[in-house]
Motif scaffolding. Structure first.
Motif, mmCIF file in Angstrom:
data_model
loop_
_atom_site.group_PDB
_atom_site.id
_atom_site.type_symbol
_atom_site.label_atom_id
_atom_site.label_comp_id
_atom_site.label_asym_id
_atom_site.label_seq_id
_atom_site.Cartn_x
_atom_site.Cartn_y
_atom_site.Cartn_z
ATOM 1 N N ALA A 4 -13.050 25.572 -45.259
ATOM 2 C CA ALA A 4 -11.756 25.868 -44.657
ATOM 3 C C ALA A 4 -10.918 24.598 -44.627
ATOM 4 C CB ALA A 4 -11.934 26.414 -43.242
ATOM 5 N N ALA A 5 -9.611 24.781 -44.634
ATOM 6 C CA ALA A 5 -8.673 23.667 -44.498
ATOM 7 C C ALA A 5 -7.511 24.146 -43.651
ATOM 8 C CB ALA A 5 -8.176 23.207 -45.868
ATOM 9 N N LEU A 6 -7.080 23.296 -42.738
ATOM 10 C CA LEU A 6 -5.935 23.584 -41.883
ATOM 11 C C LEU A 6 -4.750 22.763 -42.381
ATOM 12 C CD1 LEU A 6 -4.825 24.954 -39.298
ATOM 13 C CD2 LEU A 6 -5.593 22.919 -38.054
ATOM 14 N N ALA A 7 -3.609 23.408 -42.551
ATOM 15 C CA ALA A 7 -2.402 22.694 -42.974
ATOM 16 C C ALA A 7 -2.015 21.687 -41.902
ATOM 17 C CB ALA A 7 -1.266 23.679 -43.211
ATOM 18 N N PRO A 8 -1.598 20.482 -42.290
ATOM 19 C CA PRO A 8 -1.193 19.484 -41.298
ATOM 20 C C PRO A 8 -0.102 19.979 -40.340
ATOM 21 C CG PRO A 8 -1.452 18.441 -43.420
ATOM 22 C CD PRO A 8 -1.586 19.924 -43.644
ATOM 23 N N SER A 9 0.741 20.888 -40.797
ATOM 24 C CA SER A 9 1.798 21.435 -39.942
ATOM 25 C C SER A 9 1.240 22.385 -38.887
ATOM 26 C CB SER A 9 2.803 22.209 -40.798
ATOM 27 O OG SER A 9 2.186 23.387 -41.334
ATOM 28 N N GLY A 10 -0.002 22.837 -39.083
ATOM 29 C CA GLY A 10 -0.597 23.813 -38.185
ATOM 30 C C GLY A 10 -0.142 25.231 -38.466
ATOM 31 N N GLY A 11 0.625 25.427 -39.539
ATOM 32 C CA GLY A 11 1.189 26.734 -39.833
ATOM 33 C C GLY A 11 0.396 27.588 -40.796
ATOM 34 N N ALA A 12 -0.718 27.065 -41.317
ATOM 35 C CA ALA A 12 -1.514 27.840 -42.274
ATOM 36 C C ALA A 12 -2.958 27.363 -42.255
ATOM 37 C CB ALA A 12 -0.947 27.711 -43.687
ATOM 38 N N VAL A 13 -3.847 28.253 -42.645
ATOM 39 C CA VAL A 13 -5.254 27.918 -42.816
ATOM 40 C C VAL A 13 -5.740 28.608 -44.088
ATOM 41 C CG1 VAL A 13 -6.132 29.815 -41.368
ATOM 42 C CG2 VAL A 13 -7.517 27.761 -41.696
ATOM 43 N N ALA A 14 -6.556 27.906 -44.860
ATOM 44 C CA ALA A 14 -7.171 28.472 -46.057
ATOM 45 C C ALA A 14 -8.672 28.497 -45.836
ATOM 46 C CB ALA A 14 -6.837 27.632 -47.284
ATOM 47 N N THR A 15 -9.311 29.566 -46.270
ATOM 48 C CA THR A 15 -10.761 29.686 -46.157
ATOM 49 C C THR A 15 -11.318 30.158 -47.488
ATOM 50 O OG1 THR A 15 -10.733 32.012 -45.451
ATOM 51 C CG2 THR A 15 -10.578 30.335 -43.723
ATOM 52 N N SER A 16 -12.591 29.859 -47.722
ATOM 53 C CA SER A 16 -13.238 30.344 -48.924
ATOM 54 C C SER A 16 -14.716 30.580 -48.652
ATOM 55 C CB SER A 16 -13.076 29.346 -50.080
ATOM 56 O OG SER A 16 -13.531 29.939 -51.284
ATOM 57 N N ASP A 17 -15.235 31.580 -49.320
ATOM 58 C CA ASP A 17 -16.669 31.856 -49.304
ATOM 59 C C ASP A 17 -17.102 32.004 -50.755
ATOM 60 O OD1 ASP A 17 -15.804 34.419 -50.078
ATOM 61 O OD2 ASP A 17 -16.036 35.242 -48.071
ATOM 62 N N SER A 18 -18.257 32.565 -51.005
ATOM 63 C CA SER A 18 -18.752 32.672 -52.377
ATOM 64 C C SER A 18 -18.062 33.780 -53.172
ATOM 65 C CB SER A 18 -20.263 32.910 -52.371
ATOM 66 O OG SER A 18 -20.561 34.110 -51.685
ATOM 67 N N VAL A 19 -17.162 34.529 -52.531
ATOM 68 C CA VAL A 19 -16.485 35.642 -53.196
ATOM 69 C C VAL A 19 -15.028 35.334 -53.517
ATOM 70 C CG1 VAL A 19 -15.831 38.072 -52.989
ATOM 71 C CG2 VAL A 19 -18.023 37.289 -52.085
ATOM 72 N N ARG A 20 -14.289 34.760 -52.547
ATOM 73 C CA ARG A 20 -12.862 34.530 -52.757
ATOM 74 C C ARG A 20 -12.305 33.490 -51.787
ATOM 75 N NH1 ARG A 20 -12.533 39.883 -50.158
ATOM 76 N NH2 ARG A 20 -11.883 39.480 -48.025
ATOM 77 N N THR A 21 -11.116 33.015 -52.134
ATOM 78 C CA THR A 21 -10.332 32.152 -51.261
ATOM 79 C C THR A 21 -9.258 33.008 -50.610
ATOM 80 O OG1 THR A 21 -10.738 30.142 -52.519
ATOM 81 C CG2 THR A 21 -8.721 30.193 -51.225
ATOM 82 N N ARG A 22 -9.015 32.741 -49.331
ATOM 83 C CA ARG A 22 -7.994 33.473 -48.589
ATOM 84 C C ARG A 22 -7.075 32.475 -47.896
ATOM 85 N NH1 ARG A 22 -10.854 38.515 -45.752
ATOM 86 N NH2 ARG A 22 -9.423 37.833 -44.152
ATOM 87 N N LEU A 23 -5.830 32.865 -47.726
ATOM 88 C CA LEU A 23 -4.831 32.022 -47.085
ATOM 89 C C LEU A 23 -4.153 32.831 -45.985
ATOM 90 C CD1 LEU A 23 -3.148 29.361 -47.093
ATOM 91 C CD2 LEU A 23 -1.671 30.453 -48.790
ATOM 92 N N PHE A 24 -3.951 32.184 -44.835
ATOM 93 C CA PHE A 24 -3.319 32.845 -43.698
ATOM 94 C C PHE A 24 -2.192 31.967 -43.162
ATOM 95 C CE2 PHE A 24 -7.734 34.114 -43.789
ATOM 96 C CZ PHE A 24 -7.677 35.496 -43.625
ATOM 97 N N SER A 25 -1.056 32.587 -42.848
ATOM 98 C CA SER A 25 -0.010 31.931 -42.054
ATOM 99 C C SER A 25 -0.431 32.067 -40.607
ATOM 100 C CB SER A 25 1.336 32.640 -42.240
ATOM 101 O OG SER A 25 1.820 32.467 -43.531
ATOM 102 N N LEU A 26 -0.200 31.047 -39.822
ATOM 103 C CA LEU A 26 -0.521 31.091 -38.393
ATOM 104 C C LEU A 26 0.783 31.217 -37.621
ATOM 105 C CD1 LEU A 26 -3.264 28.329 -38.288
ATOM 106 C CD2 LEU A 26 -3.569 30.815 -38.418
#
Length: 161
Positions: A4-26
C-alpha cells in the motif's frame, strides 16, 4: 493487501495484492475519511510489488509483478490515466543484469520504487541490487547505478531548501 502507498496529500491510497492494484480517493466524511474507488484501466490494474506516489500526489508509479513499471497521472477529479509503461525486465536484460528462467519469466521482479522530490526521476530496484533510474519527463530509462549488494529499501534524498 500486500502493498500500500498513501499519497502525501492524504487524498488517495493505492493497494495491491497478488491479483490487482486498486486506487481509492479519500474523501472527508463525518469527521473521518471515506474511500471512493478510482476506476483503473486494464493495464493499470496489474498486481504490484511496490507502489509510490509523487511528492505532489499527482502521479502513482507501480512496479508490477510482471516486470512492468506503470506510471499513472492522477487528476484532481479522481481519474487515473496511463502516462507510460516501461518494460523493466527488458531494460535489465539489455544491460546484462538479471536473468529469465526457461519460461521467460524474470527471476527477480522489482520490489522497490522511489520518486525524486521533483518527480522527474523514478528509481526501481530489486533485492539483488539491480536498480534502474527512469526519467519520467523524457519517459525513458536514464541510467543504472552499479549494484554492489542486495537492496532492502530505496529512497531519494531531499536536496537543500
Amino acid at each position: 493487501t500486500r502493498f500500500a502507498a498513501l499519497a502525501p496529500s492524504g487524498g488517495a491510497v493505492a493497494t495491491s495484492d497478488s491479483v490487482r492494484t486498486r486506487l481509492f480517493s479519500l474523501l472527508p466524511h463525518e469527521g473521518g475519511l471515506r474511500p471512493r474507488p478510482v476506476a483503473l484501466g486494464r493495464g493499470l490494474k496489474l498486481p504490484a510489488a511496490a507502489l509510490c506516489f509523487s511528492p505532489d500526489s499527482s502521479r502513482l508509479v507501480s512496479a508490477a509483478l510482471n516486470g512492468r513499471v506503470v506510471v499513472m497521472e492522477l487528476s484532481a477529479d479522481g481519474v487515473a490515466e496511463l502516462v507510460h509503461m516501461f518494460d523493466h525486465n527488458s531494460v535489465l536484460l539489455s544491460r546484462g543484469l538479471g536473468a529469465a528462467d526457461n519460461s521467460g519469466r524474470f527471476s527477480l521482479p522489482a520490489e522497490h520504487v522511489s520518486l525524486s522530490p521533483g518527480a522527474q526521476w523514478a528509481a526501481v530496484g530489486n533485492s539483488h541490487g539491480d536498480v534502474v533510474v527512469y526519467d519520467l519527463d523524457a519517459l525513458r530509462p536514464a541510467w543504472l547505478p552499479p549494484a554492489r549488494e542486495g537492496l532492502t529499501s530505496l529512497a531519494f534524498a531531499r536536496g537543500p531548501g
